[in-house]
Write an enzyme that holds these catalytic residues in place. Structure first.
Site, mmCIF file in Angstrom:
data_model
loop_
_atom_site.group_PDB
_atom_site.id
_atom_site.type_symbol
_atom_site.label_atom_id
_atom_site.label_comp_id
_atom_site.label_asym_id
_atom_site.label_seq_id
_atom_site.Cartn_x
_atom_site.Cartn_y
_atom_site.Cartn_z
ATOM 1 N N CYS A 98 0.868 -1.181 0.000
ATOM 2 C CA CYS A 98 0.000 0.000 0.000
ATOM 3 C C CYS A 98 0.900 1.224 0.000
ATOM 4 O O CYS A 98 1.622 1.462 0.964
ATOM 5 C CB CYS A 98 -0.915 -0.008 1.221
ATOM 6 S SG CYS A 98 -2.035 1.406 1.269
ATOM 7 N N CYS A 252 -3.405 7.133 -4.935
ATOM 8 C CA CYS A 252 -3.096 5.708 -4.835
ATOM 9 C C CYS A 252 -1.636 5.449 -5.186
ATOM 10 O O CYS A 252 -1.243 5.576 -6.353
ATOM 11 C CB CYS A 252 -4.025 4.872 -5.706
ATOM 12 S SG CYS A 252 -3.805 3.076 -5.467
#
Length: 326
Positions: A98, A252
């Protein structure tokens, strides 16, 4: 008040640090998590999945969390040269890596006084991530090697028609689609979020129905719609739908890595050049890449994170929702 004991046993407490990276929340579990033993981090992740999924649910789901929240469990690294090992998870399961979360973890470690500005490494289940902590709130990550797996893949999307996109790896699997090629999508904006979400869900369903996967049959569980920027000094804007059907408030990190890999494959971005990526809410990352020793794409992502909570979560054995709702 139950105090330290519930009617059926001790109350468990978890210390968590909440932050957001470019608007996307990260909850770092500092203490109170399950004992996963030692060994490779991927093996410990397997133990967490198999034996302690109630922990994930209690941290992420309502009433303690939300669908947008990403969790990060700090673990002892197998390599003492790493500042920490970290397992990322969300409202439906576990993440390989992530990007926004790695930036949030680095800023959290600085908040805790565990690291100082400079170079550090984080161990993840898919490899080590190098981090440069530039200030207490800004960090650059060098992500795992990223690449485009398939280009211009056509799928028949219910209610939309034929959609073409690229399958790419940026630490997670993405299907990247030019939003301007889809009729009815007016813009990548918060006002258009319901349409963007519904379209992304239908694309994901089409990928599964038509058997479009990543390498070795891996599920393509992130959908990235991209288009032109709003700010004059940005290069692009995206909307990313995460596996649990919540959209990413940030640009992101793994999605920007997948985007950089596609740009590099098309010859549209050279090593060392910057790509300013806006999110659907207008926050931004500065992305780029270098070539690894075997020519691989090593993305870099720079962004800001801010600690916004230092909390204790309580799980009472008497609480019917101690493991979350849903």
């Amino acid at each position: 008040m139950v105090g330290l004991l519930g009617w059926e046993g001790p109350v468990s407490k978890l210390r968590v640090i909440d932050s957001h990276t470019a608007g996307e929340p990260t909850r770092v579990v500092v203490s109170g998590g399950p004992d996963l033993g030692d060994g490779p981090l991927a093996r410990r992740l397997g133990r967490l999945k198999a034996h302690h999924d109630d922990f994930r649910r209690s941290v992420i789901l309502e009433p303690r969390g939300s669908d947008a929240l990403v969790g990060a469990l700090l673990c002892a690294p197998t390599d003492p040269g790493c500042a920490a090992a970290v397992i990322f998870f969300n409202n439906v399961g576990y993440l390989n890596m992530c990007g926004h979360g790695a930036i949030g973890v680095a800023v959290t470690l600085a908040y805790l006084g565990r690291v100082e500005a400079g170079e550090l490494r984080l161990e993840t289940p898919v490899g080590d991530v190098a981090v440069t902590l530039r200030t207490p709130n800004e960090a650059t990550i060098e992500n795992v090697p990223s690449y485009r797996f398939r280009s211009s893949v056509a799928v028949d999307v219910e209610g939309v028609g034929t959609v073409r996109g690229d399958v790419a790896w940026g630490g997670n699997w993405f299907f990247l689609v030019d939003a301007t090629s889809i009729a009815g999508l007016s813009s990548i904006s918060l006002e258009a979020e319901p349409d963007l979400t519904e379209t992304s869900k239908r694309i994901k369903a089409a990928l599964a129905r038509e058997g479009v996967t990543g390498r070795d049959g891996a599920e393509v569980d992130h959908i990235e719609l991209f288009g032109p920027p709003v700010a004059p000094d940005a290069d692009g804007r995206n909307f990313v739908l995460c596996p649990g059907a919540a959209y990413d408030r940030s640009p992101c990190g793994t999605g920007s890595s997948a985007k950089v890999a596609c740009l590099a494959a098309d010859g549209k971005l050279r090593p060392g050049e910057d790509w300013v990526q806006e999110s659907v809410i207008g926050s931004r990352f500065v992305a780029g890449y270098r070539r690894g020793p075997n020519g691989e794409i090593i993305p870099r992502i720079t962004g800001e994170a801010f600690v916004c909570g230092d909390n204790t979560l309580i799980r009472n054995p008497q609480d019917p929702f101690r493991n979350g709702i849903g």
